[in-house]
Write an enzyme that holds these catalytic residues in place. Structure first.
Site, PDB file in Angstrom:
ATOM      1  N   ARG A 191      51.855  44.296  43.475  1.00 41.55           N
ATOM      2  CA  ARG A 191      50.857  44.652  43.273  1.00 41.55           C
ATOM      3  C   ARG A 191      50.968  46.296  42.676  1.00 41.55           C
ATOM      4  O   ARG A 191      49.925  46.489  42.115  1.00 41.55           O
ATOM      5  CB  ARG A 191      50.015  44.483  44.613  1.00 41.55           C
ATOM      6  CG  ARG A 191      48.725  45.133  44.493  1.00 41.55           C
ATOM      7  CD  ARG A 191      48.082  45.104  46.088  1.00 41.55           C
ATOM      8  NE  ARG A 191      46.971  46.054  46.239  1.00 41.55           N
ATOM      9  CZ  ARG A 191      47.373  47.431  46.263  1.00 41.55           C
ATOM     10  NH1 ARG A 191      48.335  47.818  46.606  1.00 41.55           N
ATOM     11  NH2 ARG A 191      46.251  48.383  46.503  1.00 41.55           N
ATOM     12  N   SER A 251      43.564  39.373  40.325  1.00 38.23           N
ATOM     13  CA  SER A 251      44.710  40.068  41.051  1.00 38.23           C
ATOM     14  C   SER A 251      45.968  39.563  40.248  1.00 38.23           C
ATOM     15  O   SER A 251      46.712  40.681  40.202  1.00 38.23           O
ATOM     16  CB  SER A 251      44.698  39.821  42.545  1.00 38.23           C
ATOM     17  OG  SER A 251      43.503  40.017  43.092  1.00 38.23           O
ATOM     18  N   HIS A 307      51.902  40.208  44.570  1.00 41.05           N
ATOM     19  CA  HIS A 307      51.666  40.779  45.722  1.00 41.05           C
ATOM     20  C   HIS A 307      52.712  40.353  46.676  1.00 41.05           C
ATOM     21  O   HIS A 307      52.813  39.808  47.762  1.00 41.05           O
ATOM     22  CB  HIS A 307      50.314  40.198  46.406  1.00 41.05           C
ATOM     23  CG  HIS A 307      49.298  40.854  45.618  1.00 41.05           C
ATOM     24  ND1 HIS A 307      48.870  40.607  44.249  1.00 41.05           N
ATOM     25  CD2 HIS A 307      48.061  41.579  46.039  1.00 41.05           C
ATOM     26  CE1 HIS A 307      47.796  41.123  43.723  1.00 41.05           C
ATOM     27  NE2 HIS A 307      47.363  41.822  44.951  1.00 41.05           N
ATOM     28  N   ARG A 336      52.656  42.983  37.782  1.00 37.94           N
ATOM     29  CA  ARG A 336      51.622  41.932  37.681  1.00 37.94           C
ATOM     30  C   ARG A 336      50.796  41.988  36.657  1.00 37.94           C
ATOM     31  O   ARG A 336      50.488  41.134  35.745  1.00 37.94           O
ATOM     32  CB  ARG A 336      50.961  41.817  38.937  1.00 37.94           C
ATOM     33  CG  ARG A 336      49.873  43.173  39.134  1.00 37.94           C
ATOM     34  CD  ARG A 336      48.957  42.897  40.349  1.00 37.94           C
ATOM     35  NE  ARG A 336      48.446  44.238  40.790  1.00 37.94           N
ATOM     36  CZ  ARG A 336      47.086  44.378  41.325  1.00 37.94           C
ATOM     37  NH1 ARG A 336      46.512  43.149  41.411  1.00 37.94           N
ATOM     38  NH2 ARG A 336      46.625  45.616  41.804  1.00 37.94           N
ATOM     39  N   PHE A 366      50.975  32.164  48.983  1.00 33.40           N
ATOM     40  CA  PHE A 366      50.190  31.203  49.037  1.00 33.40           C
ATOM     41  C   PHE A 366      50.828  30.214  47.595  1.00 33.40           C
ATOM     42  O   PHE A 366      50.835  29.029  47.722  1.00 33.40           O
ATOM     43  CB  PHE A 366      48.777  31.502  48.219  1.00 33.40           C
ATOM     44  CG  PHE A 366      48.193  32.497  49.356  1.00 33.40           C
ATOM     45  CD1 PHE A 366      48.165  32.150  50.562  1.00 33.40           C
ATOM     46  CD2 PHE A 366      47.314  33.391  48.635  1.00 33.40           C
ATOM     47  CE1 PHE A 366      47.691  32.976  51.573  1.00 33.40           C
ATOM     48  CE2 PHE A 366      46.776  34.351  49.773  1.00 33.40           C
ATOM     49  CZ  PHE A 366      46.795  34.135  51.233  1.00 33.40           C
ATOM     50  N   GLU A 396      45.770  25.618  46.657  1.00 33.72           N
ATOM     51  CA  GLU A 396      46.661  25.689  45.982  1.00 33.72           C
ATOM     52  C   GLU A 396      47.894  24.567  45.791  1.00 33.72           C
ATOM     53  O   GLU A 396      48.581  24.358  44.895  1.00 33.72           O
ATOM     54  CB  GLU A 396      47.902  26.981  46.698  1.00 33.72           C
ATOM     55  CG  GLU A 396      47.150  28.210  46.799  1.00 33.72           C
ATOM     56  CD  GLU A 396      45.970  28.473  47.884  1.00 33.72           C
ATOM     57  OE1 GLU A 396      45.666  27.397  48.552  1.00 33.72           O
ATOM     58  OE2 GLU A 396      45.312  29.569  47.714  1.00 33.72           O
ATOM     59  N   ASP A 447      46.592  44.694  53.030  1.00 28.16           N
ATOM     60  CA  ASP A 447      46.282  43.475  53.570  1.00 28.16           C
ATOM     61  C   ASP A 447      47.061  42.948  54.622  1.00 28.16           C
ATOM     62  O   ASP A 447      46.666  42.103  55.166  1.00 28.16           O
ATOM     63  CB  ASP A 447      46.362  42.941  52.182  1.00 28.16           C
ATOM     64  CG  ASP A 447      45.145  42.600  51.305  1.00 28.16           C
ATOM     65  OD1 ASP A 447      43.994  43.255  51.757  1.00 28.16           O
ATOM     66  OD2 ASP A 447      45.325  41.965  50.236  1.00 28.16           O
TER      67      ASP A 447
END
Lengths: 316, 270
Positions: free
Chosen positions: A165, A35, A107, A8, A81, A56, A115
């Site tokens: 991530r 992020s 992610h 990322r 998402f 989104e 998470d």
């Protein structure tokens, strides 16, 4: 310990580089730019960055409109998402329109860690792969991610880019080039093939080292282009080695393993076993522990390769 | 630029084509095509800068039919403007036709974006408006939304972002005919007070009679003059407008006329 960089991070840096060279490049994010690392682009080109808030569906449609107006949009969010949550928006406004929109999901997979399952994208490649016109890419390291970003900007039609991530080992130097529909052999071998994408490529390399200790020669194939798939590198591996172990931080349903299975089956070729989530959701935890718990760690790849070879020798 | 009586003639001709092509197809959405016929005719024959001779001109004004099921209307207008031959209209919804059951950007000349899954068009229109502004173009973007479609959450995500980005080069139109497939919009899922909702989202709101050309054209002019925020025309319309037995009848949302009904309808639209 070799150098480690999260893909990322490389995505954000490459996007900022690309923005400098191409004034048509724009970026969008849905309140996760720090992020996904699109914030690196935003800091450099604030007028070409669109913060869309936690909305989104609208981000995906807006990216489509920007492409219609002649821009080259990169829309990013967590992989859950910007794929499953907005599947119909991606399907109609982007894929059916066949627009030059690049979607980056960060992610992805168990690498997301603490998470938990809501934030670990484990079906994203599967659902994006079903869409006509859509390409699906999962780069293995920093240099490959940068090459993917530049190639996607040039590519006609939509692209889904999957990043992680977690920091991962650097595998390639800056001369490494990604091409759509191409895999590459990162370590040659003759007994068994390990075909991996993303974060699993370095694990496959570690598994190959374990196998080497038992005089088993494993070929490790990096498969960043999930769609289009490099069918020839797969068929070659199927004929030159005893079989293939696919490795992905994703469900075994619909992703790299499925794509390889389809290719092998349609060509009446080869033996396959798949490493990935087996019809379950992930959970919270340190990625290292999660990979072990869900049989996706280096040892699991090693065991899977050994079992495949044993099954084959039993057949002969 | 056409005057009002010319526009009335064109929209009548367009209505005739809508009914002819949907009956020839044996299916389609005539009701909502007729309710928005006067608005979209005004856009293409008076308000918008566009030309079939230069369909990719970056400076063109763009129109997104978010209520994609009303595409017979868009097809009739694009054919009238020579984006493709009128003969194509008889191929609506047929195999290998350039005229799909819902708009397809890659098959039909003049269609800016594929639509049909409701709620997505305004987001696309926002993106075009942002891109055009970034490119310092003078072009404007228009987007037609259905009243039933206004129940989709994405419409309000887009409404929020258009106001946030002060897209005064964007104009939405709500075709408020108060009918959707399952019945009256007010009974299926009430969207009123719809004008207040748009105001609350930060838009310049103009409430008009969607069948009065003076009101429609003046509203587009006002929208152009409004700076710093997007404009929405909340247009009161009649589903099936122009054919007595179709007006305000929910059943004609997604049903073509029979040959006999078509004959009666065309008689009324002479």
């Amino acid at each position: 310990m070799s150098e480690e960089i999260a893909t990322r991070q490389s995505y954000g840096e490459a996007l900022a580089d690309l923005g400098e060279r191409n004034p048509d490049v724009v970026a969008l994010d849905a309140d996760l730019s720090k992020s996904t690392k699109s914030a690196i682009f935003a800091a450099k080109f604030p007028e070409r960055f669109f913060e869309m808030g936690v909305a989104e569906a609208n981000m995906i449609g807006t990216a489509a409109g920007l492409a219609i107006s002649g821009k080259i949009p990169f829309a990013s969010s967590f992989a859950v998402f910007c794929t499953g949550r907005v599947f119909d928006q991606v399907r109609v406004s982007i894929a059916y329109n066949n627009l030059n929109v690049n979607i980056c999901g960060s992610h992805s997979g168990l690498a997301t860690g603490a998470d938990g399952a809501t934030h670990q994208a484990t079906e994203d490649m599967a659902i994006m792969r079903t869409l006509p016109n859509m390409s699906v890419v999962c780069p293995a390291d920093s240099a490959e991610t940068k090459s993917v970003v530049f190639a996607s900007a040039e590519h006609k039609g939509p692209v889904y880019i999957r990043t992680t991530r977690l920091k991962t080992p650097v595998l390639f130097d800056s001369s490494h080039k990604f091409s759509f529909g191409k895999g590459n052999i990162v370590k040659d071998g003759t007994d068994v093939s390990l075909a991996a994408c993303g974060i699993m490529v370095s694990k496959a390399l570690d598994a190959a080292e374990l196998l080497k200790k038992e005089n088993i020669s494993a070929r490790v194939i990096n498969m960043p282009s999930i769609k289009p798939l490099d069918e020839s590198i797969i068929l070659k591996a199927a004929s030159e080695t005893q079989g293939i172990v696919s490795c992905e931080d994703h469900s075994i349903i619909g992703g790299l393993g499925s794509a390889i299975a389809e290719t092998l089956s349609e060509n009446n070729s080869g033996r396959l076993s798949r490493i990935g989530l087996r019809n379950v959701f992930g959970e919270s935890g340190d990625p290292k522990d999660l990979y072990k718990k869900f049989s996706m760690d280096v040892n699991s790849i090693y065991n899977s390769a050994k079992k495949l070879l044993q099954d084959r020798s039993g057949e002969q | 630029m056409s005057n009002n009586s010319e526009l009335a003639d064109i929209s009548k001709a367009v209505r005739r084509e809508v009914l002819k092509m949907t009956t020839a197809a044996g299916s389609g959405h005539p009701g909502g095509s007729l309710s928005s016929a006067d608005i979209v005719t005004s856009l293409y024959f008076s308000e918008m800068k566009q030309s079939a001779k230069n369909p990719n001109d970056p400076e063109r004004d763009k129109f997104i039919l978010s209520k994609g099921h009303a595409c017979p209307l868009l097809y009739a207008i694009l054919a009238e403007l020579e984006y493709f031959p009128k003969e194509e209209l008889s191929n609506l919804r047929k195999i290998s036709s350039m005229l799909q059951g819902h708009p397809d950007r890659n098959k039909t000349p003049g269609v800016e974006s594929s639509t049909g899954s409701l709620g997505q068009g305004l987001s696309v229109a926002c993106g075009i408006a942002l891109g055009d502004r970034l490119s310092k173009r003078k072009s404007r973007t228009y987007c037609l939304i259905g009243c039933g479609e206004s129940q989709e959450g994405q419409v309000w995500e887009a409404a929020m972002s258009a106001a946030h980005y002060k897209l005064d080069n964007l104009c939405a139109i709500v075709d408020n005919n108060n009918l959707q497939i399952d019945g009256k919009t007010s009974e299926v899922m009430n969207i009123e007070p719809i004008a207040d909702k748009w105001k609350a989202f930060g838009w310049n709101v103009l409430e008009i009679d969607g069948h009065n050309f003076n009101e429609i054209l003046n509203a587009f002019k006002e929208a152009r003059a409004c700076k710093g925020k997007p404009t929405v025309l909340v247009a009161k319309t009649v589903k099936g407008k122009g054919v007595s037995f179709m007006e305000n009848v929910c059943g004609y949302h997604g049903m073509a006329l029979t040959a006999e009904e078509l004959e009666r309808a065309l008689e009324e639209l002479k």
